[in-house]
Motif scaffolding. Structure first.
Motif, PDB file in Angstrom:
ATOM      1  N   GLU A   1       0.812  -1.224   0.000  1.00 13.63           N
ATOM      2  CA  GLU A   1       0.000   0.000   0.000  1.00 13.63           C
ATOM      3  C   GLU A   1       0.845   1.275   0.000  1.00 13.63           C
ATOM      4  OE1 GLU A   1       0.234  -1.547   4.267  1.00 13.63           O
ATOM      5  OE2 GLU A   1      -0.364  -2.433   2.373  1.00 13.63           O
ATOM      6  N   ASN A   2       2.185   1.142   0.088  1.00 11.01           N
ATOM      7  CA  ASN A   2       3.074   2.302   0.086  1.00 11.01           C
ATOM      8  C   ASN A   2       3.612   2.660  -1.294  1.00 11.01           C
ATOM      9  OD1 ASN A   2       4.217   0.932   3.073  1.00 11.01           O
ATOM     10  ND2 ASN A   2       3.128   2.856   2.983  1.00 11.01           N
ATOM     11  N   TYR A   3       3.254   1.898  -2.308  1.00  8.73           N
ATOM     12  CA  TYR A   3       3.721   2.222  -3.652  1.00  8.73           C
ATOM     13  C   TYR A   3       2.675   1.847  -4.693  1.00  8.73           C
ATOM     14  CZ  TYR A   3       5.019  -2.729  -4.187  1.00  8.73           C
ATOM     15  OH  TYR A   3       5.011  -4.090  -4.260  1.00  8.73           O
ATOM     16  N   ILE A   4       2.751   2.514  -5.825  1.00 10.10           N
ATOM     17  CA  ILE A   4       1.839   2.257  -6.944  1.00 10.10           C
ATOM     18  C   ILE A   4       2.682   2.058  -8.197  1.00 10.10           C
ATOM     19  CG2 ILE A   4      -0.051   3.142  -8.353  1.00 10.10           C
ATOM     20  CD1 ILE A   4      -0.728   5.040  -5.991  1.00 10.10           C
TER      21      ILE A   4
ATOM     22  N   VAL B   1       6.355   4.643 -11.410  1.00 10.73           N
ATOM     23  CA  VAL B   1       6.182   4.085 -10.074  1.00 10.73           C
ATOM     24  C   VAL B   1       6.200   5.230  -9.080  1.00 10.73           C
ATOM     25  CG1 VAL B   1       7.140   2.542  -8.314  1.00 10.73           C
ATOM     26  CG2 VAL B   1       7.375   1.949 -10.732  1.00 10.73           C
ATOM     27  N   SER B   2       5.210   5.283  -8.201  1.00  3.23           N
ATOM     28  CA  SER B   2       5.227   6.286  -7.135  1.00  3.23           C
ATOM     29  C   SER B   2       5.277   5.575  -5.783  1.00  3.23           C
ATOM     30  CB  SER B   2       4.009   7.209  -7.226  1.00  3.23           C
ATOM     31  OG  SER B   2       2.813   6.481  -7.091  1.00  3.23           O
ATOM     32  N   VAL B   3       5.999   6.194  -4.859  1.00  2.00           N
ATOM     33  CA  VAL B   3       6.214   5.593  -3.548  1.00  2.00           C
ATOM     34  C   VAL B   3       5.958   6.640  -2.472  1.00  2.00           C
ATOM     35  CG1 VAL B   3       7.885   4.431  -2.048  1.00  2.00           C
ATOM     36  CG2 VAL B   3       8.009   4.089  -4.516  1.00  2.00           C
ATOM     37  N   ALA B   4       5.227   6.242  -1.433  1.00  2.51           N
ATOM     38  CA  ALA B   4       5.013   7.108  -0.279  1.00  2.51           C
ATOM     39  C   ALA B   4       6.272   7.074   0.581  1.00  2.51           C
ATOM     40  CB  ALA B   4       3.816   6.637   0.524  1.00  2.51           C
ATOM     41  N   VAL B   5       6.817   8.251   0.862  1.00  2.00           N
ATOM     42  CA  VAL B   5       8.058   8.367   1.628  1.00  2.00           C
ATOM     43  C   VAL B   5       7.761   9.186   2.880  1.00  2.00           C
ATOM     44  CG1 VAL B   5      10.404   9.259   1.560  1.00  2.00           C
ATOM     45  CG2 VAL B   5       9.426   8.231  -0.482  1.00  2.00           C
TER      46      VAL B   5
END
Length: 147
Positions: A30-33, A67-71
């Motif tokens: 759930e932290n990346y798309i 790719v996107s990632v929650a940081v």
């Protein structure tokens, strides 16, 4: 501080390796798309679309991978960048102004990344050359005609 990091990859073939790398470095699903799209044939590439004024939606989906990632901290940021670099990332954008929930909308994300890419180019200083570096051809200093 929570923000989003976006990686642009040359091909969707990297999707499994990027996913595995992120999970091996502590990121949850759930932290990346990973945005996968059906391949469409277009004369323009994703990269040329980023820097053109025309909006060509087909060009975005040629075969690129986004790719996107929650940081949430600098450790997460470094881990995500490491995974991206290990998987031949073409470019990385750190978007402090983009909440990860908004990154779920791929069209919105594409617009933000395109604006960020253009702003980086326009922010670069112009190269200046002095007139002494400029060569205009043969001058009268070459030599005179002897008689």
């Amino acid at each position: 501080m929570a923000y989003t990091i976006v990686g642009l990859f040359p091909s969707q073939e990297y999707s499994k390796a990027v996913s595995a790398g992120l999970e091996n470095n502590g990121f949850k699903n759930e932290n990346y798309i990973i945005y996968l799209e059906e391949k469409k044939h277009s004369p323009k590439s994703f990269w040329s679309k980023l820097f053109s004024e025309e909006i060509d939606e087909e060009a975005v989906a040629v075969d690129s991978l986004i790719v996107s990632v929650a940081v949430n901290n600098t450790e997460d940021l470094e881990n995500a960048k490491k995974v991206f670099k290990e998987n031949s990332v073409v470019n990385i954008y750190t978007l402090e102004e983009l909440d990860f929930e908004k990154a779920a909308d791929l069209d919105y994300l594409k617009k933000v990344v395109a604006l960020k890419a253009k702003s980086l180019i326009y922010a670069m200083p112009q190269a200046k050359t002095s007139s002494s570096d400029m060569h205009t051809g043969i001058s009268s200093e070459v030599g005179g005609v002897s008689k």
